[in-house]
Structure formats: C-alpha cells, structure tokens
Design a protein around this motif. Sequence first.
Motif, PDB file in Angstrom:
ATOM      1  N   ARG A  48      14.186 -14.366  13.210  1.00  0.00           N
ATOM      2  CA  ARG A  48      14.818 -15.675  13.151  1.00  0.00           C
ATOM      3  C   ARG A  48      15.593 -15.910  14.437  1.00  0.00           C
ATOM      4  O   ARG A  48      16.048 -14.992  15.097  1.00  0.00           O
ATOM      5  N   SER A  49      15.750 -17.190  14.772  1.00  0.00           N
ATOM      6  CA  SER A  49      16.494 -17.536  15.981  1.00  0.00           C
ATOM      7  C   SER A  49      17.892 -16.930  15.909  1.00  0.00           C
ATOM      8  O   SER A  49      18.578 -17.063  14.905  1.00  0.00           O
ATOM      9  N   ILE A  50      18.293 -16.262  16.983  1.00  0.00           N
ATOM     10  CA  ILE A  50      19.604 -15.608  16.948  1.00  0.00           C
ATOM     11  C   ILE A  50      20.700 -16.492  17.519  1.00  0.00           C
ATOM     12  O   ILE A  50      21.864 -16.118  17.531  1.00  0.00           O
ATOM     13  N   ASN A  51      20.363 -17.668  18.030  1.00  0.00           N
ATOM     14  CA  ASN A  51      21.425 -18.608  18.368  1.00  0.00           C
ATOM     15  C   ASN A  51      21.012 -20.021  17.986  1.00  0.00           C
ATOM     16  O   ASN A  51      19.850 -20.346  17.830  1.00  0.00           O
ATOM     17  N   LEU A  52      22.025 -20.843  17.770  1.00  0.00           N
ATOM     18  CA  LEU A  52      21.848 -22.184  17.233  1.00  0.00           C
ATOM     19  C   LEU A  52      22.670 -23.157  18.057  1.00  0.00           C
ATOM     20  O   LEU A  52      23.596 -22.763  18.778  1.00  0.00           O
ATOM     21  N   ALA A  53      22.341 -24.449  17.933  1.00  0.00           N
ATOM     22  CA  ALA A  53      23.096 -25.488  18.632  1.00  0.00           C
ATOM     23  C   ALA A  53      24.092 -26.116  17.660  1.00  0.00           C
ATOM     24  O   ALA A  53      23.703 -26.762  16.688  1.00  0.00           O
ATOM     25  N   LEU A  54      25.361 -25.896  17.915  1.00  0.00           N
ATOM     26  CA  LEU A  54      26.420 -26.426  17.061  1.00  0.00           C
ATOM     27  C   LEU A  54      26.983 -27.684  17.714  1.00  0.00           C
ATOM     28  O   LEU A  54      27.365 -27.670  18.889  1.00  0.00           O
ATOM     29  N   SER A  55      26.996 -28.800  16.965  1.00  0.00           N
ATOM     30  CA  SER A  55      27.514 -30.055  17.512  1.00  0.00           C
ATOM     31  C   SER A  55      28.581 -30.626  16.585  1.00  0.00           C
ATOM     32  O   SER A  55      29.039 -29.959  15.657  1.00  0.00           O
ATOM     33  N   ASP A  56      28.969 -31.871  16.817  1.00  0.00           N
ATOM     34  CA  ASP A  56      30.200 -32.401  16.232  1.00  0.00           C
ATOM     35  C   ASP A  56      30.222 -32.386  14.695  1.00  0.00           C
ATOM     36  O   ASP A  56      31.271 -32.152  14.097  1.00  0.00           O
ATOM     37  N   ARG A  57      29.084 -32.632  14.059  1.00  0.00           N
ATOM     38  CA  ARG A  57      29.073 -32.614  12.591  1.00  0.00           C
ATOM     39  C   ARG A  57      29.388 -31.211  12.069  1.00  0.00           C
ATOM     40  O   ARG A  57      30.071 -31.046  11.061  1.00  0.00           O
ATOM     41  N   GLY A  58      28.867 -30.198  12.753  1.00  0.00           N
ATOM     42  CA  GLY A  58      29.168 -28.823  12.382  1.00  0.00           C
ATOM     43  C   GLY A  58      30.599 -28.443  12.675  1.00  0.00           C
ATOM     44  O   GLY A  58      31.261 -27.773  11.863  1.00  0.00           O
ATOM     45  N   TRP A  59      31.081 -28.851  13.837  1.00  0.00           N
ATOM     46  CA  TRP A  59      32.472 -28.534  14.196  1.00  0.00           C
ATOM     47  C   TRP A  59      33.448 -29.124  13.190  1.00  0.00           C
ATOM     48  O   TRP A  59      34.457 -28.506  12.836  1.00  0.00           O
ATOM     49  N   ARG A  60      33.161 -30.342  12.741  1.00  0.00           N
ATOM     50  CA  ARG A  60      34.055 -30.988  11.759  1.00  0.00           C
ATOM     51  C   ARG A  60      34.192 -30.112  10.515  1.00  0.00           C
ATOM     52  O   ARG A  60      35.293 -29.930   9.983  1.00  0.00           O
ATOM     53  N   ALA A  61      33.073 -29.552  10.057  1.00  0.00           N
ATOM     54  CA  ALA A  61      33.114 -28.700   8.862  1.00  0.00           C
ATOM     55  C   ALA A  61      33.911 -27.428   9.121  1.00  0.00           C
ATOM     56  O   ALA A  61      34.700 -26.988   8.270  1.00  0.00           O
ATOM     57  N   LEU A  62      33.710 -26.819  10.295  1.00  0.00           N
ATOM     58  CA  LEU A  62      34.423 -25.573  10.603  1.00  0.00           C
ATOM     59  C   LEU A  62      35.916 -25.804  10.783  1.00  0.00           C
ATOM     60  O   LEU A  62      36.729 -24.930  10.456  1.00  0.00           O
ATOM     61  N   GLU A  63      36.283 -26.976  11.297  1.00  0.00           N
ATOM     62  CA  GLU A  63      37.706 -27.286  11.478  1.00  0.00           C
ATOM     63  C   GLU A  63      38.440 -27.308  10.138  1.00  0.00           C
ATOM     64  O   GLU A  63      39.599 -26.899  10.047  1.00  0.00           O
ATOM     65  N   THR A  64      37.761 -27.770   9.095  1.00  0.00           N
ATOM     66  CA  THR A  64      38.436 -27.893   7.796  1.00  0.00           C
ATOM     67  C   THR A  64      38.736 -26.545   7.166  1.00  0.00           C
ATOM     68  O   THR A  64      39.568 -26.472   6.254  1.00  0.00           O
ATOM     69  N   ILE A  65      38.070 -25.470   7.606  1.00  0.00           N
ATOM     70  CA  ILE A  65      38.401 -24.148   7.065  1.00  0.00           C
ATOM     71  C   ILE A  65      39.117 -23.288   8.108  1.00  0.00           C
ATOM     72  O   ILE A  65      39.343 -22.103   7.899  1.00  0.00           O
ATOM     73  N   GLY A  66      39.445 -23.900   9.259  1.00  0.00           N
ATOM     74  CA  GLY A  66      40.333 -23.258  10.209  1.00  0.00           C
ATOM     75  C   GLY A  66      39.727 -22.205  11.103  1.00  0.00           C
ATOM     76  O   GLY A  66      40.465 -21.363  11.628  1.00  0.00           O
TER      77      GLY A  66
END
Length: 449
Positions: A48-66
Amino acid sequence: MEKTTQLSVMGGGLVGCLLSLYLAKQGYRVDVYERRPDLRRTDINSGRSINLALSDRGWRALETIGISEDIKKVAIPMYRRVMHDKNGNLSFQPYGQEGQAIYSVSRGGLNQALLDLAEAQPNISLHFQQQVMEVEVASNKVTMLDTVSGQEHQIQPDVIFAADGAYSMVRLSLQKTDRFNYEQSYLDYGYKELTIPPAADGGWKLEKNALHIWPRGQYMMIALPNIDGSFTCTMFFPYEGEPSFQSLQTSEQLEAFFQEMFPDAKDLMPDLAQEFFENPIGSLVTIKCLPWRHSGKILLVGDAAHAIVPFYGQGMNAGFEDCTVLRSLLEEHQDDWETIFQTFQDVRKPNTDAIADLAVYNFIEMRDKVADPRFLLQKKVEAKITAQYPDAWLPLYSMVTFSPDIPYADALANGQRQEEIMRALMAHIETEEDYNKPEVQQYLQEHLA
C-alpha cells in the motif's frame, strides 16, 4: 457523562481510529476491531502507498482532536507540481495561491499516532487480528474470526460503524438486503510502488517541496517526498497492452523502457528492477452504494461507503470529512441514530459521488494534460482571473483542496461552469499577454463582474 450504548467500529485504519476518538469524546464506550496486526508492532505495508496527500479537509479533522501540530512536524508541504518530460526538462504548476500546499504524510505514521490517541482513551478498546466474517443485519450479531487462534466468536453491539475499507465485509452483508444498490468500477490501470532513495548526505535528490509527475499520455509516474530524504514513486500503468505491466517481463525490457520514458528518474532508482518485479500491483477501484445505513444500527463510512481512486488526493481527506460531519450530527441529535445516519447519508452521498467523478477526471489531467502547453497556459490564465476577480473565481482544484467549506458537489458544479467560460476565452488566447485583449476583458466583465 459516559453513555451505555455499546458502539463497535469495524476497522482500525485512519478513518476508524479518528471516528472512534470522536465517539469516545461524546461519552460512548467504543470497541475497535481490526483484522490486521497492530501496525505499531508489525511492518504491514503490504504494497500500500506509504505516504498520502493531506489537505485542508483532513487538517480540519485533525485539529479537532489536537494532533495537527504534531503531524505537521513530520509532514512535508508540497507547493507545486513539477512535471518531467522525456528529456528531463521541467515545468511547474503551483497548487494554489502563495503559501498554499498539500502535505506528504506517512500513512503508517499517521495511523500510529491515531492508534496511540485511541489507546490512551479509557472508553476505547482496541482489538487486533479480528476479522468480520458476517453481520446478521436483523439482530446486529457479528461473527468474528480471531486470526491468531482460528476461532470464531460473536459480538452484538448496539451500533456498528463500518470503516473496514473498500472491500468491507459489513457492506457485503448489507448488499444481501433488499433494495441495496451497489456499483463497482475498476480502471484498466494498476499501480506499483517504487523508491528514489535519499542522497548520500541524507537529502532529497529532487525538489523536496513538490509533487513530481512524469506524464506520458496513457500512463504516468508520480513521486512524493518522505522525511528521510527518499521519494515514494507510484507508477500508474495499464495491466495489458503495449506498454503495460504484462509486457515488461525482464530486467532488460524494464531498463530499456525506463531509459526511454523516465530517464531522469531511472538514474535515481538503483533498486528499480528488484522493486518492480517484487512489489505487488495494486488495483484502482471506485465504489458507490446506497443506502449507507440500516435501521439506525449500522452505518458505512469512509471507503466502505465511497471508495475513490487516488488522483485528487482526497480519499483520506474525504473519509476524515465524514468524521467531521458525523461529529457535528452527534452533537446536534445525541442518541437519535436513525436521524444521524439518515442526515449523514443525505449530506455526504452527493459530495462523495462528486469527488469520485473528479478523481477519475484528474487522472486524465495528470496523465495527459499537464504535459500540454495549452493546458498550462489555461492554468496561468485562470490564475490571472483569480487575481482580478477573487470573489467570483476560485479554481476547481483550490475549491476541492483548500476550501473545506465548499462541498465537493458545489465545487464540481462550479468547476463545470468555469470550464465553459474557459473554453470560450481560450479561443481568443495564444499567449499570456492575450489576457489583456479587449474582447477577453469584456467577456470576463460580462460573466464575472
């Protein structure tokens, strides 16, 4: 306050872990079941791909769990595409406006961070090497296989969240129910992971803060940077035909092909032949289905509900956005699972269908159009329009990638309208300077001002 409803999340990947954290923060007891071993203690990349492209929709989710700041420390911003032609010449296309970037992140590293957070929550229990065999939909009774002991056992949670991926066993059980619609579509292309190792000093052999593309019309290769100085390359290639995975059978054929088509990359890949012939070929599938829910007791999320191909870099981001939407619905409707699930499906289905279609379209763009001078000129013209009419024109890619408040379906509709405008405009444009022609400016004034 802790709630008595027992929830089970099937799948301990990125979406399953994030969702379990959201549920736990609402006071629920959550059991997470994952068919694979604990990846924090086992190397289970398995192609499986070992890296991914994280953009603003993903960052928003990660921000909510700190954890967004911690992830940013091990993520690499990519500010632009760098296109490599067959002679090694480079052309460039920024992803957004100044300072905007998508981020290359380690799939395994991000999953480990989410597992650590989940394990630290007293009301989350993680169960590894537990495979869903079947769900008795009428009763919510789940038959599980312990892959270590080989023994089957049953659980019966109050509510099941299926985050068990594109080949979801929970969804397979729902497919046997009346009036369940299911659509599965494979591209005639597979993908294979290759590597550009770090330079001798530990640095990067290509521009670090960019996503590299070798577009070749009917196929392509891309490369994303890793923290250790390496690049993960992904070759998207036909299964059959000439050339294809089927036609490249020997090291000599492979070396000759790469020397002709990817010469600047070949020189940076000392283990090319070994990786090409040893690494598995992954398939590229789009899955659409409906309904995603059953009787307020079962809900499909992430790839289990809407698997997409990776060419917009939105698979993980769309799954994380599922969790963000569910979080707000949980707060609004509390334990009314029927309303939560129905509303979630109504809100998300049109948007995930839109990003699925956009992802297939973007494959054509990345594979073919990014090497076309007219396409690159059009992108420069679009940037000028954005600067002149910032309130009326935002490029489609920016709407999808950098504007999490714009639903995917709205982005698709706006993008189609903009493409009609660009077709009319480009008939009058041969160079960047033609943007200032009176007829071009008049057309923009009529349609955008």
